[in-house]
Design a protein around this motif. Structure first.
Motif, PDB file in Angstrom:
ATOM      1  N   ASP A 299       4.373   5.288   0.320  1.00  0.00           N
ATOM      2  CA  ASP A 299       5.236   4.441  -0.505  1.00  0.00           C
ATOM      3  C   ASP A 299       4.500   3.206  -1.010  1.00  0.00           C
ATOM      4  O   ASP A 299       4.753   2.730  -2.120  1.00  0.00           O
ATOM      5  CB  ASP A 299       6.469   4.007   0.297  1.00  0.00           C
ATOM      6  N   ALA A 300       3.582   2.694  -0.190  1.00  0.00           N
ATOM      7  CA  ALA A 300       2.804   1.518  -0.594  1.00  0.00           C
ATOM      8  C   ALA A 300       1.663   1.873  -1.522  1.00  0.00           C
ATOM      9  O   ALA A 300       1.038   0.983  -2.108  1.00  0.00           O
ATOM     10  CB  ALA A 300       2.250   0.814   0.646  1.00  0.00           C
ATOM     11  N   GLU A 301       1.379   3.174  -1.648  1.00  0.00           N
ATOM     12  CA  GLU A 301       0.287   3.692  -2.480  1.00  0.00           C
ATOM     13  C   GLU A 301      -1.071   3.188  -2.017  1.00  0.00           C
ATOM     14  O   GLU A 301      -1.934   2.811  -2.808  1.00  0.00           O
ATOM     15  CB  GLU A 301       0.532   3.380  -3.972  1.00  0.00           C
ATOM     16  N   VAL A 302      -1.243   3.204  -0.684  1.00  0.00           N
ATOM     17  CA  VAL A 302      -2.523   2.823  -0.089  1.00  0.00           C
ATOM     18  C   VAL A 302      -3.128   3.960   0.726  1.00  0.00           C
ATOM     19  O   VAL A 302      -4.193   3.807   1.317  1.00  0.00           O
ATOM     20  CB  VAL A 302      -2.377   1.564   0.797  1.00  0.00           C
ATOM     21  N   LEU A 341      -9.067  -2.999  -3.105  1.00  0.00           N
ATOM     22  CA  LEU A 341      -8.332  -4.250  -2.922  1.00  0.00           C
ATOM     23  C   LEU A 341      -6.885  -4.029  -3.352  1.00  0.00           C
ATOM     24  O   LEU A 341      -6.613  -3.681  -4.502  1.00  0.00           O
ATOM     25  CB  LEU A 341      -8.948  -5.386  -3.738  1.00  0.00           C
ATOM     26  N   PHE A 342      -5.969  -4.201  -2.386  1.00  0.00           N
ATOM     27  CA  PHE A 342      -4.547  -4.025  -2.646  1.00  0.00           C
ATOM     28  C   PHE A 342      -3.825  -5.349  -2.451  1.00  0.00           C
ATOM     29  O   PHE A 342      -3.982  -5.991  -1.414  1.00  0.00           O
ATOM     30  CB  PHE A 342      -3.937  -2.986  -1.700  1.00  0.00           C
ATOM     31  N   MET A 343      -3.033  -5.747  -3.439  1.00  0.00           N
ATOM     32  CA  MET A 343      -2.227  -6.955  -3.324  1.00  0.00           C
ATOM     33  C   MET A 343      -0.876  -6.607  -2.710  1.00  0.00           C
ATOM     34  O   MET A 343      -0.133  -5.779  -3.247  1.00  0.00           O
ATOM     35  CB  MET A 343      -2.021  -7.604  -4.689  1.00  0.00           C
ATOM     36  N   GLY A 344      -0.568  -7.232  -1.582  1.00  0.00           N
ATOM     37  CA  GLY A 344       0.680  -6.973  -0.907  1.00  0.00           C
ATOM     38  C   GLY A 344       1.835  -7.702  -1.558  1.00  0.00           C
ATOM     39  O   GLY A 344       1.656  -8.660  -2.315  1.00  0.00           O
ATOM     40  N   SER A 345       3.042  -7.234  -1.273  1.00  0.00           N
ATOM     41  CA  SER A 345       4.241  -7.873  -1.787  1.00  0.00           C
ATOM     42  C   SER A 345       5.391  -7.589  -0.839  1.00  0.00           C
ATOM     43  O   SER A 345       5.255  -6.803   0.097  1.00  0.00           O
ATOM     44  CB  SER A 345       4.576  -7.352  -3.195  1.00  0.00           C
ATOM     45  N   ALA A 346       6.515  -8.237  -1.079  1.00  0.00           N
ATOM     46  CA  ALA A 346       7.682  -8.054  -0.226  1.00  0.00           C
ATOM     47  C   ALA A 346       8.292  -6.675  -0.408  1.00  0.00           C
ATOM     48  O   ALA A 346       9.089  -6.236   0.416  1.00  0.00           O
ATOM     49  CB  ALA A 346       8.717  -9.131  -0.513  1.00  0.00           C
ATOM     50  N   SER A 347       7.958  -5.983  -1.502  1.00  0.00           N
ATOM     51  CA  SER A 347       8.476  -4.649  -1.753  1.00  0.00           C
ATOM     52  C   SER A 347       7.311  -3.724  -2.079  1.00  0.00           C
ATOM     53  O   SER A 347       6.237  -4.165  -2.472  1.00  0.00           O
ATOM     54  CB  SER A 347       9.475  -4.668  -2.911  1.00  0.00           C
ATOM     55  N   LEU A 348       7.534  -2.427  -1.905  1.00  0.00           N
ATOM     56  CA  LEU A 348       6.500  -1.434  -2.168  1.00  0.00           C
ATOM     57  C   LEU A 348       6.689  -0.890  -3.584  1.00  0.00           C
ATOM     58  O   LEU A 348       7.803  -0.897  -4.108  1.00  0.00           O
ATOM     59  CB  LEU A 348       6.594  -0.316  -1.128  1.00  0.00           C
ATOM     60  N   PRO A 349       5.636  -0.376  -4.243  1.00  0.00           N
ATOM     61  CA  PRO A 349       4.282  -0.227  -3.710  1.00  0.00           C
ATOM     62  C   PRO A 349       3.455  -1.504  -3.821  1.00  0.00           C
ATOM     63  O   PRO A 349       3.864  -2.464  -4.475  1.00  0.00           O
ATOM     64  CB  PRO A 349       3.700   0.852  -4.627  1.00  0.00           C
ATOM     65  N   TYR A 350       2.288  -1.485  -3.174  1.00  0.00           N
ATOM     66  CA  TYR A 350       1.321  -2.548  -3.358  1.00  0.00           C
ATOM     67  C   TYR A 350       0.618  -2.354  -4.709  1.00  0.00           C
ATOM     68  O   TYR A 350       0.664  -1.272  -5.297  1.00  0.00           O
ATOM     69  CB  TYR A 350       0.275  -2.533  -2.240  1.00  0.00           C
ATOM     70  N   GLN A 351      -0.028  -3.389  -5.161  1.00  0.00           N
ATOM     71  CA  GLN A 351      -0.720  -3.337  -6.449  1.00  0.00           C
ATOM     72  C   GLN A 351      -2.211  -3.137  -6.215  1.00  0.00           C
ATOM     73  O   GLN A 351      -2.851  -3.927  -5.519  1.00  0.00           O
ATOM     74  CB  GLN A 351      -0.471  -4.621  -7.239  1.00  0.00           C
ATOM     75  N   ASP A 352      -2.757  -2.075  -6.780  1.00  0.00           N
ATOM     76  CA  ASP A 352      -4.186  -1.798  -6.648  1.00  0.00           C
ATOM     77  C   ASP A 352      -4.951  -2.694  -7.632  1.00  0.00           C
ATOM     78  O   ASP A 352      -4.861  -2.512  -8.848  1.00  0.00           O
ATOM     79  CB  ASP A 352      -4.469  -0.325  -6.945  1.00  0.00           C
ATOM     80  N   ARG A 353      -5.691  -3.654  -7.093  1.00  0.00           N
ATOM     81  CA  ARG A 353      -6.442  -4.599  -7.923  1.00  0.00           C
ATOM     82  C   ARG A 353      -7.947  -4.364  -7.813  1.00  0.00           C
ATOM     83  O   ARG A 353      -8.746  -5.247  -8.091  1.00  0.00           O
ATOM     84  CB  ARG A 353      -6.114  -6.038  -7.491  1.00  0.00           C
ATOM     85  N   THR A 354      -8.339  -3.147  -7.433  1.00  0.00           N
ATOM     86  CA  THR A 354      -9.759  -2.849  -7.234  1.00  0.00           C
ATOM     87  C   THR A 354     -10.564  -3.080  -8.508  1.00  0.00           C
ATOM     88  O   THR A 354     -11.639  -3.679  -8.473  1.00  0.00           O
ATOM     89  CB  THR A 354      -9.925  -1.396  -6.766  1.00  0.00           C
ATOM     90  N   VAL A 355     -10.046  -2.619  -9.633  1.00  0.00           N
ATOM     91  CA  VAL A 355     -10.748  -2.790 -10.914  1.00  0.00           C
ATOM     92  C   VAL A 355     -10.540  -4.191 -11.455  1.00  0.00           C
ATOM     93  O   VAL A 355     -11.491  -4.876 -11.861  1.00  0.00           O
ATOM     94  CB  VAL A 355     -10.281  -1.732 -11.929  1.00  0.00           C
TER      95      VAL A 355
END
Length: 562
Positions: A299-302, A341-355
């Motif tokens: 669900d978090a897409e990690v 690099l994944f940015m966490g948040s209070a809700s899922l999914p996390y944001q993939d900030r690798t690029v």
């Protein structure tokens, strides 16, 4: 999520008298640009220990994956000491001298002395991997849990400079398994530290696997090894532990586990786990508060990459990279996969900030291991360090763009999690190549900026002294739990300085098979004398607020002292 806006520095300083300075220095006015960020001082400090992997023609995969490093103040003198875990011999990989761990006592003058033999932690009867440091019995002295194959060891700190091997009595031998990472955390919030062990794969020295690259005997890929389940030990408070892997559901989490970090990801007050796994889907294990966990990685897409493939996750760390008060994730991977690099948040999914963070462009050719968020210049933004090094010596025969020895990455956070390669100012060590593995961060000289220890496969360690962080203001905290576990693992620390706020955590585990300084260090940038205050959310759920803090020093906070 608890709002940091509710915290103001006008709070009455009711709790100030429980704070004691334990070290520190004033900012200097010298130019950062005139110095490299880090200098390797290992040799001049007296650190000469060498890692031994048992490398042999059998090419056992375990030969490629040690060894760990840990910062700890084992003798309680206010200075961070350093422990190094050695590997071991293999059937055809013998050492000319006994394979020993090292425990370097910090003498306080820039020098270290190896006291492992006197302390009783120099020898083990198994192949060593990593170390997890924590005070598991709340007696005020840090203990050592050492992972490896085909067992692990728990060394209890006696408080007199010696340790006792209490593995058998404690019940944490983890017999027959190849344990890589481990983390101490209080999963049931009873004030006692429990232990999660990441087991890597089914393995035996009696059954070498045979693989070749261009006709040359090489290490087999990780997928040739079947993964293992996790192990969870519950601390009973009497010096013994109970294996609760089945009851928690962790015995069903089969995969090649490596780095692990414990932190409250969803901000509900209960510690969760992230496990980096090698060609197995990563795990984001949310604490259900009833002794069980639920995997939210999908669900978090990690769990997988964007194409649904499991990356070769090895090291992991968490920190608030973009200043939103939520924990973000970095995971190190294999060459061609990029570190994540994944940015966490209070809700899922996390944001993939690798690029978007530029981490992808800096790590395409790298095989990453240990990693830590650290604010090396104390500007208030968490930077990132990653150590790299390939598995196969023959990789350069088939890949012109990938090297066996690889440089570490020092990445400066330009704000909001956008990273810049700081190798040029980082120092010669970031422009040199190594076969690096373990990585830990600790302020060994108590000057208020993070120093770094890293291990090299079959080589001597590096101890990178920070030269620039003390040019900015900072404040450090040593937390002591009373109702919570004494190490305060799981605590959340929010610092307000003027209009800026900073959120930090004391995590369990992190990096790769290594253990970092548990003090919380917060860079304040070039402070203009703003009032500084802090709120500690203890693992017990208690909140404690302090105001009018003195900066450029470490402050000790004891839970509930009034």
């Amino acid at each position: 999520m608890h709002s940091v806006a509710a915290l103001r520095c006008g709070i009455a300083s009711l709790f100030l008298f429980i704070v004691a300075a334990v070290g520190g220095s004033q900012p200097t006015s010298s130019s950062v640009a005139s110095r490299t960020v880090f200098t390797d001082v290992a040799r001049e400090s007296g650190i000469t220990w060498t890692h031994f992997s048992g490398e042999s023609s059998d090419r056992f995969l375990i030969e490629t994956m040690g060894g760990g490093v840990g910062f700890l103040d084992f003798d309680h003198d206010g200075r961070q000491d350093i422990f190094f875990v050695n590997g071991g011999e293999t059937p055809n990989g013998k050492s000319p001298t006994p394979v020993r761990n090292a425990l370097y006592r910090n003498l306080g003058n820039g020098k270290f002395q190896d006291v492992a033999a006197q302390a009783g932690v120099d020898r083990m009867n198994f192949y060593g991997m990593g170390v997890a440091v924590a005070d598991f019995d709340n007696d005020g002295f840090p203990d050592l849990f050492i992972t490896g194959y085909p067992e692990c060891a728990l060394f209890h700190n006696n408080g007199d400079g010696t340790f006792t091997n209490v593995t058998a009595r404690a019940g944490v031998k983890n017999s027959g398994r190849w344990a890589a990472g481990a983390a101490w955390f209080d999963y049931d919030r009873d004030g006692l530290l429990d232990l999660i062990v990441t087991n890597y794969a089914e393995f035996s020295f009696d059954q070498p696997k045979k693989c070749e690259v261009n006709g040359v005997r090489s290490y087999c890929a990780q997928v040739a090894y079947k993964g293992m389940p996790l192990t969870l030990y519950h601390n009973k408070g009497d010096g013994t532990f109970t294996d609760v892997s089945a009851r928690s559901g962790l015995d069903k989490m089969v995969g090649r586990g490596m780095g692990v970090v414990a932190i409250d990801f969803n901000d509900d007050g209960w510690p969760d786990l992230f496990v980096a796994r090698d060609a197995s889907p990563n795990l984001l294990l949310i604490n259900k508060r009833d002794g069980t966990v639920q995997d939210a990685a999908l669900d978090a897409e990690v769990a997988y990459d964007a194409n649904g493939n499991a990356k070769a996750g090895m090291g992991v760390d968490v920190g608030d990279v973009n200043g939103d008060g939520m924990p973000d994730l970095v995971v190190t991977n294999f060459n061609g996969q990029y570190h994540s690099l994944f940015m966490g948040s209070a809700s899922l999914p996390y944001q993939d900030r690798t690029v978007a963070s530029h981490l992808a462009q800096f790590s395409k050719a790298d095989v990453g291991w240990g990693t830590k968020f650290l604010d090396y210049d104390n500007d208030g933004n968490l930077d990132l360090i990653i150590v790299n090094g390939h598995i196969n010596q023959s990789i350069e025969l088939i890949r012109g763009d990938v090297k066996y020895q690889e440089p570490p990455l020092l990445l400066h956070n330009e704000g909001q999690g956008v990273l810049r390669n700081a190798a040029q100012e980082g120092g010669p060590e970031f422009n040199s190549s190594y076969i690096a593995r373990g990585l830990a961060v600790g302020d060994f000289d108590n000057d208020g900026d993070p120093d770094v220890g890293l291990t090299r496969l079959n080589g001597t360690p590096l101890l990178l002294r920070n030269n620039v962080g003390q040019d900015s203001s900072w404040v450090g905290f040593e937390l002591q739990g009373t109702k919570s576990n004494r190490d305060a693992i799981g605590a959340k620390v929010t610092v307000i300085a003027g209009t800026r706020h900073f959120v930090r955590w004391i995590v369990g585990g992190s990096s790769y098979i290594s253990s970092s300084d548990k003090r919380v260090l917060v860079g304040l940038g070039h402070s203009n004398g703003e009032a500084v205050c802090v709120e500690v959310l203890w693992p017990s759920g208690a909140r404690q607020k302090l105001s009018n803090l003195q900066v450029n020093r470490y402050l000790k906070i004891v839970e509930g002292t009034q």
